[in-house]
Design a protein around this motif. Structure first.
Motif, PDB file in Angstrom:
ATOM      1  N   ALA A 143       0.834  -1.211   0.000  1.00  0.00           N
ATOM      2  CA  ALA A 143       0.000   0.000   0.000  1.00  0.00           C
ATOM      3  C   ALA A 143       0.866   1.258   0.000  1.00  0.00           C
ATOM      4  CB  ALA A 143      -0.912  -0.010   1.219  1.00  0.00           C
ATOM      5  N   ALA A 144       1.977   1.218   0.731  1.00  0.00           N
ATOM      6  CA  ALA A 144       2.863   2.397   0.752  1.00  0.00           C
ATOM      7  C   ALA A 144       3.379   2.684  -0.655  1.00  0.00           C
ATOM      8  CB  ALA A 144       4.033   2.158   1.713  1.00  0.00           C
ATOM      9  N   ILE A 145       3.784   1.633  -1.350  1.00  0.00           N
ATOM     10  CA  ILE A 145       4.283   1.816  -2.727  1.00  0.00           C
ATOM     11  C   ILE A 145       3.150   2.292  -3.628  1.00  0.00           C
ATOM     12  CG2 ILE A 145       5.333   0.658  -4.711  1.00  0.00           C
ATOM     13  CD1 ILE A 145       6.672  -1.276  -2.705  1.00  0.00           C
ATOM     14  N   ALA A 146       1.988   1.650  -3.496  1.00  0.00           N
ATOM     15  CA  ALA A 146       0.853   2.004  -4.362  1.00  0.00           C
ATOM     16  C   ALA A 146       0.402   3.452  -4.127  1.00  0.00           C
ATOM     17  CB  ALA A 146      -0.308   1.043  -4.106  1.00  0.00           C
ATOM     18  N   PHE A 147       0.315   3.869  -2.857  1.00  0.00           N
ATOM     19  CA  PHE A 147      -0.094   5.235  -2.538  1.00  0.00           C
ATOM     20  C   PHE A 147       0.916   6.237  -3.107  1.00  0.00           C
ATOM     21  CE2 PHE A 147      -3.063   4.835   1.410  1.00  0.00           C
ATOM     22  CZ  PHE A 147      -3.772   3.845   0.755  1.00  0.00           C
TER      23      PHE A 147
END
Lengths: 84, 655
Positions: free
Chosen positions: A61-65
């Protein structure tokens, strides 16, 4: 106040929303880890349990955000430039 | 364990070091001005800067410490991976872009851009120094841990070597060379960790029938006591009440120590390994001098799968063969792993014996939190124990965006767009690495190559279990990892003293050249201090030490940073007070904690002055509170940045 730089508007409120959403996920992860070991130990697909899957999900999620923010703020930054 | 250095390792290591130093000297020609020295002229490409972020951030703690923690305790080490990466969300969404707009060389610049206050510059510089030093300790400890197996030199040699090389790098070229060292190191680290993960999955899990290392004994009590050559020693003195049976060999006089497990029919004696440091300083392994010659003994490698299904180590062989990531975790979950724990006993003669004993653990139990002393609180019913966990996770989340050596990297690119792009690249590279840490750690745990006394060596020894060349390369990369991170920290500390204190606080008005010279002198001093600390803290796990640095960084820097960037009513007194209170309170809390009492002072943990070890959950809100209260009690101040036509604080939501 001086006129805001285009990139300052780029991303705008979006980054605070993304930050808030991620913070909520992170808090939920901490609460589950601290108080619901049974849930974290559950392996819905066999093997990797919720603890591992949620850990991977937080990293993903950190990468996607971050990528989402980059993408959307690029569009937002380009718009004022185009309108001039 | 005694490590045998190889010629390959020396050649690979020397090549890496020469390349890094050579690159620094070559790039040094481009860093004559303060802007070049501290911020690489702001000309670094965002892609290079992004990977350099990863290089800066993936320190010895991430690589050596997390792998070691997972290898020894399982999932708990992965909690650090999750927390470390989550911290980048704060950096990207809250800090990065406004910081770039408002600063020049150091984060004190950004804090001070609205106020032109000496007190802010001074407190921010001191905070930078304190955090940098706390962060430097684990890097130096990691360097010492690596140099021993790689080159066969003592810990102190590793610390001195990294200190000298890093100081050379920093003094020759500053941020330009540091950035490129970080770029190379970050790329190699992720690449080789990916390669190691593939090798781990190809090997799968193996139960050894005893054809490799001799399995550690785990026997019914009577089968051990029936041996006629042994006599049972009384449980007297320091051994009274301990779960150990000591057996003396009548002919040799050597004493074996077995740990008692289970009761009744299930009672077993399990073989231990023990290290004794005698009052005269001699180091004995199982009662014999440490060595590999006649009459000597060395510790045996650990880290084995004890059983998979009906296959039990020492009785039958079994190999899963190559596994996918999901299948690897599934097999691990179903297996039984032979972990090791330790207990320290002070003998009656003053000698200290550390007993390492087997702990057979279900794989599924290693895939949830709470197996390590650091995170044991999550399995406790006590509120304070759980607060310790919340506090550490909060520190990891809030600390990243407050680390001085990360913050200064926002000034090495040209504008906010480049800051955003490079942060996203950094997050992607770091995120991929942290996913790999889980497999690296569990791969090390089942590699049969671990040193029971040193968790920091897990990753290099994992590589050694595949090939000596890979061990040499991975160790050299890890060493370069230390070099890169230490370089960044020393530059941050150097900027704090030369730019913030000498130039801005003491008003020396240094010329560009003099500021660079002063920075280099400070770099040498900070490098020397780091070397001394690296020797003093040799035995502490590096991840554990970095946790402290994150707590201090989060408590001292984040409230000031966020409020200076976003709250118009913040005053210079409020900012300075928040930094001071956050830094002093978190430092005092850490030094009063059970961890410090047990691991630093060697005193009982029960003597600790605070209820849990990680301070951030108290000291971070305290920093915000102090800032708000002091700001409201002091007169509102004009925004000097806005008056000068520079960007000031922005309101939440407007961007």
């Amino acid at each position: 106040m001086p006129e805001a730089h285009p990139t300052r508007r780029a991303g705008g409120a979006l980054r605070f929303w993304l930050f808030g959403l991620y913070l909520a996920c992170y808090l939920a992860f901490m609460i589950l880890t601290a108080f619901r070991r049974d849930v974290m130990a559950w392996a819905p697909f066999g093997g990797a349990n919720v603890a591992v899957l949620s850990g991977f999900a937080l990293i993903g999620a950190a990468i996607a955000f971050a990528v989402l923010y980059l993408w959307l703020s690029r569009d937002a930054a380009a718009a004022p430039e185009a309108s001039r | 364990m005694i490590y045998t250095p190889s010629a390959v390792a020396v050649v690979v290591f020397a090549t890496f070091i020469l390349l890094v130093v050579g690159l620094s000297v070559w790039l040094g020609r481009r860093a004559r001005s303060a802007s070049g020295y501290y911020a690489a002229h702001g000309e670094i490409h965002w892609l290079v800067n992004g990977i350099a972020f990863a290089g800066d951030y993936l320190s010895a703690a991430s690589f050596l410490g997390i792998c070691g923690m997972i290898a020894f305790y399982g999932y708990d080490g992965f909690l650090y991976s999750i927390g470390y990466l989550a911290g980048w969300i704060v950096a990207l969404f809250i800090v990065a872009e406004p910081l770039k707009r408002m600063g020049r060389f150091t984060f004190a610049d950004a804090l001070d851009s609205r106020f032109h206050s000496r007190s802010i510059k001074l407190t921010a510089a001191i905070s930078t120094l304190v955090v940098s030093l706390f962060y430097l300790i684990p890097q130096m400890v990691g360097a010492g841990a690596l140099i021993t197996p790689l080159l066969g030199l003592p810990h102190v040699a590793g610390v001195l070597l990294v200190g000298v090389v890093v100081t050379t790098i920093v003094v020759t070229a500053g941020m330009v060379s540091t950035t490129w060292v970080q770029f190379i190191k970050g790329s190699l680290l992720v690449l080789f960790c990916f390669l190691l993960t593939i090798l781990i999955l190809r090997r799968g899990l193996v139960v050894d029938a005893g054809t490799g290392d001799e399995p550690f004994a785990y026997r019914p009590v009577q089968s051990v006591l029936a041996r006629p050559d042994l006599e049972v020693l009384p449980k007297a003195g320091a051994w009274a009440g301990k779960p150990y049976t000591r057996l003396r060999n009548r002919s040799t006089g050597l004493v074996e120590v077995w740990r008692e497990e289970g009761r009744g029919d299930a009672a077993r004696l399990t073989e231990t390994q023990r290290v004794t440091v005698t009052p005269s300083g001699a180091r004995l392994i199982d009662g014999l001098p440490q060595g590999r010659g006649p009459g000597q003994r060395d510790l045996r490698p650990v880290g084995h799968v004890a059983a998979i299904g009906e296959h039990v180590r020492g009785i039958s062989s079994f190999a899963t063969g190559p596994l996918g990531p999901a299948a690897f975790l599934r097999e691990l979950s179903d297996a039984t792993i032979q972990l090791w724990a330790s207990e320290r006993i002070v003998e009656d003669d003053g000698g200290v014996t550390t007993i390492y004993f087997q702990k057979l653990t279900k794989g599924a139990d290693l895939l949830t939190a709470g197996a390590s002393p650091t995170f044991a609180g999550v399995r406790s019913a006590k509120l304070f124990d759980k607060l310790d966990f919340f506090s550490l996770m909060l520190a990891l989340f809030a600390g990243t965006a407050s680390l001085p050596h990360i913050l200064i990297r926002y000034y090495t690119v040209k504008d906010e767009s480049a800051v955003r792009k490079s942060t996203v690249v950094g997050i992607a590279a770091i995120g991929i690495f942290y996913v790999l840490t889980l497999f690296l750690g569990f791969g090390a745990m089942t590699s049969g190559a671990l040193d029971v006394t040193n968790s920091n060596m897990a990753a290099p020894l994992l590589a050694k279990s595949f090939s000596p060349l890979l061990f040499a390369i991975v160790s050299a990369i890890a060493f370069t990892t230390v070099l890169g991170t230490v370089s960044g920290l020393i530059i941050a500390a150097s900027g704090a003293v030369a730019h913030d204190i000498l130039n801005n606080v003491l008003g020396h008005q240094l010329t560009d050249t003099r500021m660079v010279q002063a920075g280099k002198i400070v770099a040498i001093v900070v490098g020397a201090i780091a070397m001394v600390l690296g020797v003093l803290f040799e035995r502490l796990n590096v991840t554990f030490l970095v946790g402290w640095a994150f707590n201090i960084a989060a408590s001292a820097n984040l409230p000031a940073l966020v409020m200076a960037l976003y709250w118009k009513r913040a005053t210079k007194q409020g900012i300075a007070a928040a930094i001071t209170v956050g830094m002093v309170s978190s430092l005092a809390w850490i030094l009063s904690s059970a961890q410090a009492f047990r691991d630093v002072y060697g005193l009982p943990a029960t003597s600790a002055l605070v209820p849990f070890s990680q301070p951030a959950i108290v000291t971070l809100p305290l920093g915000f509170l102090v800032l708000v209260v002091v700001s409201l009690l002091t007169p509102a101040q004009p925004d000097r940045a806005a008056e000068a036509g520079r960007p000031g604080p922005q309101s939440m939501g407007r961007g």
